[in-house]
Design a protein around this motif. Structure first.
Motif, PDB file in Angstrom:
ATOM      1  N   UNK A  40      14.654   9.436  50.460  1.00 27.37           N
ATOM      2  CA  UNK A  40      14.383  10.677  49.547  1.00 27.37           C
ATOM      3  C   UNK A  40      13.490  11.706  49.937  1.00 27.37           C
ATOM      4  N   UNK A  41      12.291  10.984  50.302  1.00 28.04           N
ATOM      5  CA  UNK A  41      11.272  12.266  50.933  1.00 28.04           C
ATOM      6  C   UNK A  41      11.516  13.057  51.794  1.00 28.04           C
ATOM      7  N   UNK A  42      12.258  12.516  52.995  1.00 22.29           N
ATOM      8  CA  UNK A  42      12.627  13.085  54.165  1.00 22.29           C
ATOM      9  C   UNK A  42      13.776  14.156  53.655  1.00 22.29           C
ATOM     10  N   UNK A  43      14.684  13.868  52.770  1.00 22.25           N
ATOM     11  CA  UNK A  43      15.455  14.758  52.253  1.00 22.25           C
ATOM     12  C   UNK A  43      15.122  15.704  51.608  1.00 22.25           C
ATOM     13  N   UNK A  44      14.025  15.668  50.757  1.00 19.72           N
ATOM     14  CA  UNK A  44      13.386  16.713  50.018  1.00 19.72           C
ATOM     15  C   UNK A  44      12.894  17.738  51.039  1.00 19.72           C
ATOM     16  N   UNK A  45      11.950  17.041  52.116  1.00 18.75           N
ATOM     17  CA  UNK A  45      11.388  17.686  53.496  1.00 18.75           C
ATOM     18  C   UNK A  45      12.411  18.792  53.965  1.00 18.75           C
ATOM     19  N   UNK A  46      13.542  18.088  54.295  1.00 24.39           N
ATOM     20  CA  UNK A  46      14.517  18.758  54.968  1.00 24.39           C
ATOM     21  C   UNK A  46      15.125  20.004  54.221  1.00 24.39           C
ATOM     22  N   UNK A  47      15.311  19.732  52.855  1.00 21.02           N
ATOM     23  CA  UNK A  47      15.785  20.656  52.081  1.00 21.02           C
ATOM     24  C   UNK A  47      14.974  21.887  51.749  1.00 21.02           C
ATOM     25  N   UNK A  48      13.627  21.747  51.649  1.00 22.93           N
ATOM     26  CA  UNK A  48      12.457  22.699  51.612  1.00 22.93           C
ATOM     27  C   UNK A  48      12.581  23.415  52.963  1.00 22.93           C
ATOM     28  N   UNK A  49      12.664  22.867  53.962  1.00 19.44           N
ATOM     29  CA  UNK A  49      12.586  23.544  55.407  1.00 19.44           C
ATOM     30  C   UNK A  49      13.743  24.390  55.405  1.00 19.44           C
ATOM     31  N   UNK A  50      15.149  23.893  55.167  1.00 17.37           N
ATOM     32  CA  UNK A  50      16.263  24.454  55.394  1.00 17.37           C
ATOM     33  C   UNK A  50      16.497  25.807  54.555  1.00 17.37           C
ATOM     34  N   UNK A  51      16.235  25.585  53.342  1.00 18.19           N
ATOM     35  CA  UNK A  51      16.179  26.668  52.435  1.00 18.19           C
ATOM     36  C   UNK A  51      15.078  27.603  52.311  1.00 18.19           C
ATOM     37  N   UNK A  52      14.011  27.346  52.840  1.00 15.89           N
ATOM     38  CA  UNK A  52      12.838  28.359  52.762  1.00 15.89           C
ATOM     39  C   UNK A  52      12.378  28.242  51.493  1.00 15.89           C
ATOM     40  N   UNK A  53      12.094  27.163  50.753  1.00 20.97           N
ATOM     41  CA  UNK A  53      11.760  26.975  49.550  1.00 20.97           C
ATOM     42  C   UNK A  53      10.383  27.120  49.320  1.00 20.97           C
ATOM     43  N   UNK A  54       9.630  26.998  50.536  1.00 15.74           N
ATOM     44  CA  UNK A  54       8.018  26.900  50.419  1.00 15.74           C
ATOM     45  C   UNK A  54       7.596  27.720  51.811  1.00 15.74           C
ATOM     46  N   UNK A  55       6.597  28.515  51.524  1.00 25.58           N
ATOM     47  CA  UNK A  55       6.151  29.275  52.864  1.00 25.58           C
ATOM     48  C   UNK A  55       5.295  28.408  53.717  1.00 25.58           C
ATOM     49  N   UNK A  56       4.638  27.350  53.325  1.00 25.46           N
ATOM     50  CA  UNK A  56       3.751  26.401  54.170  1.00 25.46           C
ATOM     51  C   UNK A  56       4.893  25.422  54.657  1.00 25.46           C
ATOM     52  N   UNK A  57       4.389  24.423  55.268  1.00 27.11           N
ATOM     53  CA  UNK A  57       5.479  23.307  55.934  1.00 27.11           C
ATOM     54  C   UNK A  57       4.928  21.994  55.173  1.00 27.11           C
ATOM     55  N   UNK A  58       5.807  21.178  55.038  1.00 25.62           N
ATOM     56  CA  UNK A  58       5.665  19.829  54.229  1.00 25.62           C
ATOM     57  C   UNK A  58       5.890  18.626  55.522  1.00 25.62           C
ATOM     58  N   UNK A  59       5.077  17.733  55.769  1.00 22.65           N
ATOM     59  CA  UNK A  59       4.909  16.631  56.360  1.00 22.65           C
ATOM     60  C   UNK A  59       5.111  15.438  55.802  1.00 22.65           C
TER      61      UNK A  59
END
Length: 325
Positions: A40-59
């Motif tokens: 679930x955490x990696x799905x959230x990370x992937x969604x945030x990155x794919x849709x540009x929901x946050x300017x900073x990165x999430x690891x």
């Protein structure tokens, strides 16, 4: 189709936030790789990155040591740091209760409940029992401890359910702990254990491949997803364990927390971020594939729910003899 796309796109339009991350956000998983929390955490990370929901990165960072205690202490020691998140499962309650580590959910700031996760009794597809009733009969007929049931961690959700099963069946089983649900599923496929109570998302790939068989779900009602998953079976076709003679119900939290002492504006930022994640087709697919209960909570409502669940787990673990003191 164009209208639907426009609605989804509108969710991702940049907003003028009172607070937003200024550096990389660490997303802590207090469990091993491949399990439900990690997925679930990696799905959230992937969604945030794919849709540009946050300017900073999430690891995503896995800290599974001490039944997840390593991850929780990391968050506790990061007081005031709004650039850390943690995804929780019920080890939020079970780990401090079982180990006595100096940690409580009150050492964190609740952000949002993302879903509630189910538990299913799984066996290898080549096992002789086709139903939970046949499995129960086999356990009853076997010597004490002959049946091996694998699960994630010790004195956590999987073992709590195992103890409840033993009491309902009247026969002891041997519980074997592993680091995460992914490893548990692999061990069952390899016939190193006889059964598991893995979450749906942790075993669905092996079910689809014809390697595992679900016998019952630990919920008060059948799962709602009726699409065929494996052959002619859907999640909805799995009977409840209660209907099979195991009067046990257990659902698990999948929620987001932050360290204590973070700005209220930061909490609100992540609440809104998670709501945007939940609005994506990728999230809808995850909820569907993993047969999740998609309940969402935030704010005071979420805090009250967590407080109530801690009390419930204290009683469950007292009954199982798992309390540290």
């Amino acid at each position: 189709m164009a209208m639907a796309a426009a609605v989804v796109a509108s969710l991702f339009c940049p907003a003028a936030w009172a607070w937003e991350p200024t550096r990389t956000v660490e997303f802590i998983v207090p469990a091993g790789t491949g399990g439900g929390a990690d997925q679930m955490a990696r799905m959230i990370q992937g969604i945030v990155a794919k849709h540009g929901l946050m300017k900073q990165t999430m690891v995503v960072i896995n800290k599974a040591g001490g039944a997840g205690g390593e991850g929780f202490l990391d968050i506790k020691n990061a007081k005031g740091n709004p650039h850390k998140l943690v995804i929780t499962l019920s080890n939020l309650f079970t780990t401090p209760l079982a180990t006595g580590i100096p940690f409580s959910w009150k050492d964190m700031t609740p952000v949002s409940m993302m879903a509630l996760d189910e538990f299913v009794l799984w066996v290898n597809a080549e096992a002789p029992f086709k139903t939970a009733q046949e499995f129960i009969a086999a356990v009853k007929a076997a010597p004490e401890g002959q049946f091996k049931l694998g699960g994630t961690g010790s004195k956590q959700e999987d073992q709590i359910i195992t103890v409840a099963m033993q009491r309902a069946i009247g026969k002891k089983m041997t519980y074997i702990p592993y680091k995460g649900g992914g490893e548990v599923a692999v061990q069952l496929v390899g016939k190193h254990i006889d059964a598991t109570v893995n979450n749906p998302i942790e075993a669905v790939a092996q079910w689809r491949a014809g390697a595992l068989r679900p016998l019952c779900v630990f919920d008060g009602k059948p799962l709602p997803v009726k699409d065929k998953i494996a052959g002619d079976m859907s999640w909805a076709d799995i009977p409840t364990c209660k209907s099979q003679g195991l009067d046990i119900e257990y659902l698990m939290l999948r929620g987001i927390f932050m360290p204590a002492g973070v700005p209220k504006d930061a909490v609100e930022y992540y609440v809104q971020l998670m709501q945007k994640v939940r609005a994506t087709p990728e999230w809808a697919q995850l909820m569907h594939d993993g047969a999740f209960n998609p309940t969402f909570m935030a704010g005071a409502e979420y805090g009250k729910w967590v407080e109530s669940e801690e009390k419930r787990h204290r009683e469950l673990m007292k009954e199982a003899g798992f309390l540290a003191n």
